[in-house]
Design a protein around this motif. Sequence first.
Motif, short mmCIF file in Angstrom:
data_model
loop_
_atom_site.label_atom_id
_atom_site.label_comp_id
_atom_site.label_asym_id
_atom_site.label_seq_id
_atom_site.Cartn_x
_atom_site.Cartn_y
_atom_site.Cartn_z
N GLY A 73 0.81 -1.21 0.00
CA GLY A 73 0.00 0.00 0.00
C GLY A 73 0.84 1.26 0.00
O GLY A 73 0.50 2.25 -0.67
N ALA A 74 1.97 1.23 0.72
CA ALA A 74 2.85 2.40 0.74
C ALA A 74 3.41 2.69 -0.64
O ALA A 74 3.49 3.85 -1.06
N VAL B 292 4.14 6.19 -5.20
CA VAL B 292 4.50 6.37 -6.61
C VAL B 292 3.59 7.37 -7.31
O VAL B 292 4.09 8.33 -7.94
N PRO B 293 2.26 7.24 -7.26
CA PRO B 293 1.43 8.26 -7.92
C PRO B 293 1.49 9.62 -7.26
O PRO B 293 1.31 10.65 -7.93
N SER B 294 1.73 9.67 -5.94
CA SER B 294 1.86 10.96 -5.27
C SER B 294 3.12 11.68 -5.72
O SER B 294 3.12 12.90 -5.92
N PHE B 295 4.19 10.93 -5.91
CA PHE B 295 5.46 11.52 -6.33
C PHE B 295 5.36 12.12 -7.73
O PHE B 295 5.94 13.17 -8.01
N GLY B 296 4.61 11.49 -8.61
CA GLY B 296 4.52 11.96 -9.99
C GLY B 296 3.27 12.75 -10.31
O GLY B 296 3.08 13.14 -11.46
N ASN B 297 2.43 13.01 -9.33
CA ASN B 297 1.17 13.71 -9.60
C ASN B 297 1.43 15.17 -9.97
O ASN B 297 2.30 15.82 -9.40
N MET C 148 11.88 9.33 -12.18
CA MET C 148 10.70 8.73 -11.57
C MET C 148 10.71 7.22 -11.71
O MET C 148 10.37 6.48 -10.77
N ILE C 149 11.10 6.73 -12.87
CA ILE C 149 11.12 5.29 -13.10
C ILE C 149 12.14 4.61 -12.19
O ILE C 149 11.88 3.54 -11.61
N VAL C 150 13.30 5.25 -12.02
CA VAL C 150 14.34 4.69 -11.13
C VAL C 150 13.84 4.62 -9.70
O VAL C 150 14.00 3.60 -9.02
N VAL D 51 13.37 1.25 -7.46
CA VAL D 51 14.02 1.14 -6.14
C VAL D 51 13.01 0.81 -5.06
O VAL D 51 13.24 -0.04 -4.19
N LEU D 52 11.86 1.49 -5.10
CA LEU D 52 10.82 1.22 -4.12
C LEU D 52 10.28 -0.20 -4.23
O LEU D 52 10.05 -0.87 -3.22
N LEU D 53 10.07 -0.66 -5.45
CA LEU D 53 9.56 -2.02 -5.65
C LEU D 53 10.55 -3.06 -5.14
O LEU D 53 10.16 -4.04 -4.49
N ILE D 54 11.83 -2.84 -5.42
CA ILE D 54 12.84 -3.78 -4.93
C ILE D 54 12.92 -3.74 -3.41
O ILE D 54 12.98 -4.79 -2.75
N ALA D 55 12.89 -2.53 -2.83
CA ALA D 55 12.93 -2.41 -1.36
C ALA D 55 11.71 -3.07 -0.73
O ALA D 55 11.83 -3.74 0.30
#
Length: 297
Positions: free
Chosen positions: A226-227, A232-237, A276-278, A282-286
């Motif tokens: 959920g995080a 991700v959408p908040s960062f790129g909104n 943004m993609i990087v 990174v978030l998905l891997i973490a």
Amino acid sequence: MSGNLTKASETSRRPPGWGRAAAAVFFLAPGLTALIVLAIVPMILMLTYMFFPRGRFGGVVYEFTLENFARLNDPLYLGVIGDSLVIAGLVTLIALLIGYPTAYAIAQLPPRWKTIALLAIMLPFWTNFLIRVYAWIVLLSGPGLINDALTGLGLVDEPLELLYNEGTIVLGLVYGYLSLMILPIYSAVEKLDPRLREASANLGASPFRTFLSVTLPLTLPSALIGAVLVFVPSFGNYVVPELLGGGKAIMVGNMIRDQFLKARDWPFGATLALVMIVFTFVLLIAQAVASRRVRNA
């Protein structure tokens, strides 16, 4: 007769599973085509544009350069990226603090009320996101409903400046993506075996201790999902900062849009999109590593 024998022999020579493979290709072809045309090809173009400069009047000049990556070190762009990370992180934290107890409470409801609560959470998704953002403008504007209520109750003497600040941006983003935090956590809480909590209580653990030792570790992977879904959408909104922030707070999404539509600097816009993609990867891997460690703990 011989023709039938020939067809039978040809069929027998086909490798096993050929029919299933053909059927899979047939049914996957539309989705794969859409994925290639709408995602992979644009991604390749974006990765290509990063290594070329902007033309004098916009567009792309096909001369190899690394200038776009050097421009990322500009304090202006680093500041925007840093502010976007802070706002997205704050939105994610608030969504987690609100979403976890909400999901936990919904999971404890009777089946009838549980369905109504889930329907209430999903209901905003049936309305266009842009319309919902404009609704917040109506609520928070100077002569809006909230200010009218506050002045009518005598709590304030004059309308408050509720719009066009970072707090309003955080509010709009939390409202827009809160359900993406609630639903994964609810699913995890709903699937918990109640016997685990009963066993913890029988061993003398308090409800709070049971929550920390049983419920939280088992639902933490879903909370991490959920995080990511919120961050991700908040960062790129760019819609919420533009409308609720009045353009005063620029985030990465606004900067990318301006590079493509206003400055017509497609190469640098593609480079910012790569950032943004990087961060997303990174978030998905973490998230995957953290979830694996929690399950193995």
